[in-house]
Design a protein around this motif. Structure first.
Motif, PDB file in Angstrom:
ATOM      1  N   GLU A 203       0.812  -1.216   0.000  1.00  0.00           N
ATOM      2  CA  GLU A 203       0.000   0.000   0.000  1.00  0.00           C
ATOM      3  C   GLU A 203       0.845   1.266   0.000  1.00  0.00           C
ATOM      4  OE1 GLU A 203      -2.806  -0.115   3.162  1.00  0.00           O
ATOM      5  OE2 GLU A 203      -3.892  -1.848   2.357  1.00  0.00           O
ATOM      6  N   SER A 204       2.132   1.134   0.311  1.00  0.00           N
ATOM      7  CA  SER A 204       3.000   2.305   0.304  1.00  0.00           C
ATOM      8  C   SER A 204       3.599   2.605  -1.065  1.00  0.00           C
ATOM      9  CB  SER A 204       4.130   2.130   1.318  1.00  0.00           C
ATOM     10  OG  SER A 204       5.012   1.098   0.916  1.00  0.00           O
ATOM     11  N   GLY A 222       6.054  -6.954 -11.976  1.00  0.00           N
ATOM     12  CA  GLY A 222       4.917  -7.858 -12.068  1.00  0.00           C
ATOM     13  C   GLY A 222       3.598  -7.112 -12.201  1.00  0.00           C
ATOM     14  N   ALA A 223       3.442  -6.031 -11.426  1.00  0.00           N
ATOM     15  CA  ALA A 223       2.215  -5.230 -11.511  1.00  0.00           C
ATOM     16  C   ALA A 223       2.096  -4.565 -12.876  1.00  0.00           C
ATOM     17  CB  ALA A 223       2.206  -4.189 -10.398  1.00  0.00           C
ATOM     18  N   ALA A 224       3.191  -3.980 -13.358  1.00  0.00           N
ATOM     19  CA  ALA A 224       3.174  -3.353 -14.676  1.00  0.00           C
ATOM     20  C   ALA A 224       2.958  -4.382 -15.777  1.00  0.00           C
ATOM     21  CB  ALA A 224       4.479  -2.594 -14.905  1.00  0.00           C
ATOM     22  N   GLY A 225       3.533  -5.586 -15.573  1.00  0.00           N
ATOM     23  CA  GLY A 225       3.402  -6.637 -16.575  1.00  0.00           C
ATOM     24  C   GLY A 225       2.003  -7.190 -16.699  1.00  0.00           C
ATOM     25  N   ALA A 243      -2.810   3.834  -7.193  1.00  0.00           N
ATOM     26  CA  ALA A 243      -3.828   4.594  -6.479  1.00  0.00           C
ATOM     27  C   ALA A 243      -4.497   3.655  -5.489  1.00  0.00           C
ATOM     28  CB  ALA A 243      -4.857   5.163  -7.455  1.00  0.00           C
ATOM     29  N   PRO A 244      -5.176   4.181  -4.453  1.00  0.00           N
ATOM     30  CA  PRO A 244      -5.901   3.286  -3.546  1.00  0.00           C
ATOM     31  C   PRO A 244      -6.853   2.383  -4.321  1.00  0.00           C
ATOM     32  CG  PRO A 244      -5.836   5.511  -2.654  1.00  0.00           C
ATOM     33  CD  PRO A 244      -5.277   5.606  -4.049  1.00  0.00           C
ATOM     34  N   ALA A 245      -6.834   1.085  -4.002  1.00  0.00           N
ATOM     35  CA  ALA A 245      -7.608   0.113  -4.775  1.00  0.00           C
ATOM     36  C   ALA A 245      -9.091   0.441  -4.792  1.00  0.00           C
ATOM     37  CB  ALA A 245      -7.379  -1.286  -4.213  1.00  0.00           C
ATOM     38  N   GLY A 246      -9.602   0.989  -3.686  1.00  0.00           N
ATOM     39  CA  GLY A 246     -11.019   1.308  -3.621  1.00  0.00           C
ATOM     40  C   GLY A 246     -11.425   2.519  -4.432  1.00  0.00           C
ATOM     41  N   GLU A 247     -10.456   3.321  -4.875  1.00  0.00           N
ATOM     42  CA  GLU A 247     -10.755   4.538  -5.629  1.00  0.00           C
ATOM     43  C   GLU A 247     -10.396   4.426  -7.100  1.00  0.00           C
ATOM     44  OE1 GLU A 247      -8.675   7.697  -3.736  1.00  0.00           O
ATOM     45  OE2 GLU A 247      -9.443   7.227  -1.724  1.00  0.00           O
ATOM     46  N   ALA A 248      -9.638   3.404  -7.475  1.00  0.00           N
ATOM     47  CA  ALA A 248      -9.145   3.301  -8.844  1.00  0.00           C
ATOM     48  C   ALA A 248     -10.173   2.630  -9.755  1.00  0.00           C
ATOM     49  CB  ALA A 248      -7.849   2.517  -8.867  1.00  0.00           C
ATOM     50  N   SER A 249     -10.208   3.057 -11.011  1.00  0.00           N
ATOM     51  CA  SER A 249     -11.108   2.433 -11.982  1.00  0.00           C
ATOM     52  C   SER A 249     -10.535   1.130 -12.519  1.00  0.00           C
ATOM     53  CB  SER A 249     -11.366   3.398 -13.143  1.00  0.00           C
ATOM     54  OG  SER A 249     -10.144   3.734 -13.791  1.00  0.00           O
ATOM     55  N   GLY A 265      -4.546  -0.683  -6.960  1.00  0.00           N
ATOM     56  CA  GLY A 265      -5.230   0.240  -7.847  1.00  0.00           C
ATOM     57  C   GLY A 265      -4.243   0.902  -8.782  1.00  0.00           C
ATOM     58  N   VAL A 266      -4.637   1.090 -10.040  1.00  0.00           N
ATOM     59  CA  VAL A 266      -3.757   1.662 -11.059  1.00  0.00           C
ATOM     60  C   VAL A 266      -4.362   2.959 -11.572  1.00  0.00           C
ATOM     61  CG1 VAL A 266      -2.671   1.316 -13.304  1.00  0.00           C
ATOM     62  CG2 VAL A 266      -2.917  -0.608 -11.719  1.00  0.00           C
TER      63      VAL A 266
END
Length: 332
Positions: A203-204, A222-225, A243-249, A265-266
């Motif tokens: 989360e950081s 891995g996340a970008a991939g 971005a915070p997972a709860g706020e990201a589309s 969140g991306v």
């Protein structure tokens, strides 16, 4: 001409706090020594080959060389080890002139330290670290054989290796201008201190740039991939902003540290050309390289870019196949 293989065994690789907080595997000094002994056995496939090892404060290298098989000449580089990454960089600088190929036992950090100092000498990377995006899980004997046939010229070094990229952060902050270089990734972390260096809290993560990216890799790459795949030998990279997972589309699931799968969140994720910047502005943050926190920054602008200037990494299978095509392994 004698085939000379350099050997780097990092005693600190694979032993950080992520063994307590996650599922990272343990690679103790005994395991490293056994793997390195297998490397020497593999090098012995080339008659009269020589192995030159990096000295270390734990004395692992001396014990490895004491058990070298007949027919493999061995020696230690002549410098007093300090017990940190500087040892790897010093050894790699020596190997520029003293070795035809280098075997590195460690993780991404060890390979970064070796790769940024070794010039064009090809590396055979063996996974014994925590973040192992660049090095592969290959048997030490096989790795030694691959390094030996490259060093001997039985396999053409340029034909069986590829140029790995890097990620470079230029930091303009309160303390001036500084640079952080990663082999696979550079990240920006919403934390105040380097501390234990290991990245533990997904989360950081604010974001970063990966020189290579695939969903099966660990951390930023891995996340970008999960959005854009970039092969290790491709030009450029990927920039990602979280971005915070709860706020990201958009959200991705990725392995953030060994043993931990996180949902992130991306806010932004895009393919970058070589030398194309991906910017962050922070009040307080830490810049990480290859999964380890490196630099504390304050009131800073951070421009991170992929670069195509990393080390040459040997494709082990390709090296052995090339030597086999030349009849290297067949005798009358």
């Amino acid at each position: 001409m004698t085939a000379r293989v350099g050997l780097v065994v990092n005693p600190a690789a694979g032993r950080d706090i992520r063994r307590l907080t996650g599922g990272a595997s343990v690679s103790n000094n005994y395991a490293k020594r056994r793997t390195a002994e297998c490397v020497l056995a593999g090098v012995g496939v080339v008659e009269g080959a020589e192995v030159l090892a990096m000295p270390d404060a734990s004395g692992i290298a001396e014990r490895i060389l004491d058990s070298a098989p007949d027919g493999v000449e061995t020696g230690l580089l002549d410098f007093a080890p300090a017990g940190g990454p500087r040892d790897t960089r010093r050894a790699a600088e020596r190997f520029r002139e003293a070795a035809d190929a280098v075997v590195v036992l460690g993780g991404d950090g060890t390979n970064r330290d070796a790769g940024t100092s070794v010039g064009d000498v090809p590396l055979v990377s063996v996974s014994t670290g925590t973040n192992n995006v660049v090095p592969t899980a290959v048997d030490g004997t096989v790795a030694g054989m691959a390094a030996a046939v490259v060093a001997d010229g039985a396999a053409d070094a340029k034909a069986v290796s590829y140029r790995h990229g890097t990620a470079v952060a230029e930091v303009d902050g309160r303390t001036g201008r500084e640079t952080v270089t990663g082999l696979a990734t550079v990240g920006v972390v919403d934390e105040a201190f380097v501390g234990t260096r290991a990245l533990l809290d997904s989360e950081s993560l604010l974001g970063g740039v990966a020189s290579r990216a695939a969903p099966g890799e660990i951390g930023v790459s891995g996340a970008a991939g999960a959005v854009h795949r970039v092969e290790p030998d491709e030009s450029g990279g990927v920039g990602i902003r979280f971005a915070p997972a709860g706020e990201a589309s958009r959200r991705v699931r990725a392995v953030t540290v060994p043993g931990v799968v996180s949902e992130l969140g991306v806010a932004e994720c895009r393919r970058l050309d070589a030398e194309e910047s991906f910017a962050f502005e922070v009040e307080t943050a830490v810049v990480s390289a290859d999964g380890e926190r490196e630099l504390e920054v304050r009131d800073a602008e951070i421009a991170v870019r992929p670069a195509d200037d990393g080390p040459r990494i040997v494709d082990v299978d390709a090296a052995l196949a090339a030597a086999a095509e030349e009849g290297f392994f067949v005798g009358e």
